[in-house]
Write an enzyme that holds these catalytic residues in place. Structure first.
Site, PDB file in Angstrom:
ATOM      1  N   LYS A  97     -19.413  -5.213  -0.699  1.00 36.42           N
ATOM      2  CA  LYS A  97     -20.730  -4.713  -0.308  1.00 36.42           C
ATOM      3  C   LYS A  97     -21.670  -5.892  -0.135  1.00 36.42           C
ATOM      4  CE  LYS A  97     -22.596  -0.501   0.169  1.00 36.42           C
ATOM      5  NZ  LYS A  97     -21.916   0.664   0.743  1.00 36.42           N
ATOM      6  N   GLY A 125     -32.278  16.818  -0.175  1.00 36.23           N
ATOM      7  CA  GLY A 125     -32.341  15.784   0.854  1.00 36.23           C
ATOM      8  C   GLY A 125     -31.777  16.308   2.161  1.00 36.23           C
ATOM      9  N   VAL A 126     -32.532  16.184   3.246  1.00 32.21           N
ATOM     10  CA  VAL A 126     -32.079  16.693   4.547  1.00 32.21           C
ATOM     11  C   VAL A 126     -32.136  15.558   5.571  1.00 32.21           C
ATOM     12  CG1 VAL A 126     -32.145  18.685   6.081  1.00 32.21           C
ATOM     13  CG2 VAL A 126     -33.267  18.831   3.876  1.00 32.21           C
ATOM     14  N   GLY A 127     -31.421  14.464   5.279  1.00 33.61           N
ATOM     15  CA  GLY A 127     -31.346  13.340   6.198  1.00 33.61           C
ATOM     16  C   GLY A 127     -30.274  13.563   7.243  1.00 33.61           C
ATOM     17  N   ASN A 128     -29.835  12.472   7.870  1.00 34.64           N
ATOM     18  CA  ASN A 128     -28.881  12.583   8.974  1.00 34.64           C
ATOM     19  C   ASN A 128     -27.567  13.244   8.538  1.00 34.64           C
ATOM     20  OD1 ASN A 128     -30.602  11.360  10.804  1.00 34.64           O
ATOM     21  ND2 ASN A 128     -29.855   9.305  10.333  1.00 34.64           N
ATOM     22  N   VAL A 129     -27.053  12.834   7.376  1.00 39.82           N
ATOM     23  CA  VAL A 129     -25.788  13.393   6.905  1.00 39.82           C
ATOM     24  C   VAL A 129     -25.954  14.860   6.546  1.00 39.82           C
ATOM     25  CG1 VAL A 129     -24.045  13.330   5.076  1.00 39.82           C
ATOM     26  CG2 VAL A 129     -24.837  11.197   6.113  1.00 39.82           C
TER      27      VAL A 129
END
Length: 364
Positions: free
Chosen positions: A80, A180-184
């Protein structure tokens, strides 16, 4: 921080500090383990409070990638990168070009991709200096944004967890609370809505919440209410460590399965889920769809082949939960056991091969 002591404790192979004064680059590349193959893991850009905090994050994330890649069945190790800086203000072309040269200097021991704070466009700039980068634009024959792949994997893993908890993997009529309502998770909500699940959603971004309400008929709640929502499945898809001392007494779900990294604040919170009879789909197993997708680029990207492999996250979660039940250990420990067994088996096999080779040479 005693860096070598930290590296020795979890057996890290290498930590590289990279700086370029002209561009402002300050990056830390951590390579945890390359037993299974070159280290693959994304580049995160974040405003760390201290340099020590950045190092700790790089080490923690690199080890997580080792386990994620191992359980996913990939012939890849874990690594990482963290770049210290504000992704909204500090990015520039020279920074990512300089970083790309550092990656090139590792000669394939580490392959990067996008992560929190970096984008497909940033990977394209890195690609100008090195071939050891994935998640670049589709115009280069790449897979592009890995979010849809991650969402598909989480959906498959959630179905496997539901089967363990409810006796059926059908999500029709199940209530899923999505933090959470992000891209994924927006794409995950699409899969859930299409199967007939009821959705409860929250996010600090009100526009993202409104989009999910409009598109999928979701019910919106305040961020502080999501953990205690009346639901079958709690899906943490944003912040880490939402399973903690404060949230556990409020949790009403029978399944915890979501896209977020580091969902357990501490391992003992995974122990608590196990004792409470709540089915937990370990985060690095269920959210491996993105890394499986970008790993396919190393063979010349084929979407159908990649998504066929991602669908096997269902089998991975099933196997983890079977080990958990049969051995009487928490699911996170069962996942770690799977990863460690695969790495150990190959490490021992290589050691035997090398010893036999040396014996053969000595007899000549």
């Amino acid at each position: 921080m005693e860096l070598f002591a930290a590296m020795e404790r979890d057996d890290y192979e290498e930590v590289l500090f990279c700086q370029d004064k002209a561009s402002g680059l300050k990056a830390i590349i951590a390579i945890h383990d390359t037993t299974l193959g070159p280290a693959l893991g994304g580049t995160r850009m974040w405003t760390y409070a201290t340099e020590e905090e950045a190092v700790v994050d790089a080490l923690r994330l690199a080890k997580g990638m080792t386990y994620k890649n191992a359980v996913a069945g990939l012939n890849l190790g874990g690594g990482k990168t963290v770049i210290i800086g504000d992704p909204q203000k500090d990015k520039n072309e020279a920074m990512f070009r300089a970083f790309g040269r550092y990656i090139q200097g590792l000669n394939g021991r580490y392959i990067t991709a996008e992560d929190v704070g970096t984008t497909e466009e940033d990977m394209d700039i890195i690609h100008q200096e090195t071939d050891f980068v994935t998640g670049i634009s589709a115009t280069y024959g790449s897979s592009g944004n890995p979010s849809p792949a991650t969402a598909f994997g989480v959906y498959q893993g959630m179905k496997a967890a539901a089967k363990a908890a409810f006796g059926s993997d059908s999500l029709t009529g199940r209530t899923v609370a999505v933090q959470g309502v992000g891209n994924v998770s927006f794409t995950l909500c699409k899969y859930l809505h299409e199967e007939g699940a009821r959705l409860i959603v929250t996010d600090i971004n009100k526009e993202a919440v409104s989009r999910a309400v409009e598109a999928y008929g979701a019910t919106a709640v305040d961020p502080g209410e999501i953990i205690g929502a009346d639901c079958d499945i709690y899906a943490p898809c944003a912040l880490g460590a939402t399973i903690n001392d404060e949230s556990l007494p409020l949790l009403r779900a029978k399944v915890v399965a979501g896209a977020a990294n580091n969902q357990l604040k501490e391992p003992r919170h995974g122990d608590a889920l196990h004792e409470m009879g709540i089915v937990y789909a370990p985060d690095y197993v269920i959210n491996a769809g993105g890394v499986i997708n970008i790993a396919d680029e190393l063979n010349g990207y084929n979407k159908e082949r990649a998504f066929k492999q991602i669908a096997k996250i269902y089998d991975s979660i099933t196997r983890v939960l079977e080990i958990s039940q049969l051995s009487g250990i928490p699911a996170y420990a069962a996942a770690d056991q799977l990863a460690e067994e695969r790495i150990s088996l190959l490490r021992n096999s290589r050691s035997t091969f090398l010893r036999n080779g040396q014996h053969a040479l000595s007899r000549r």
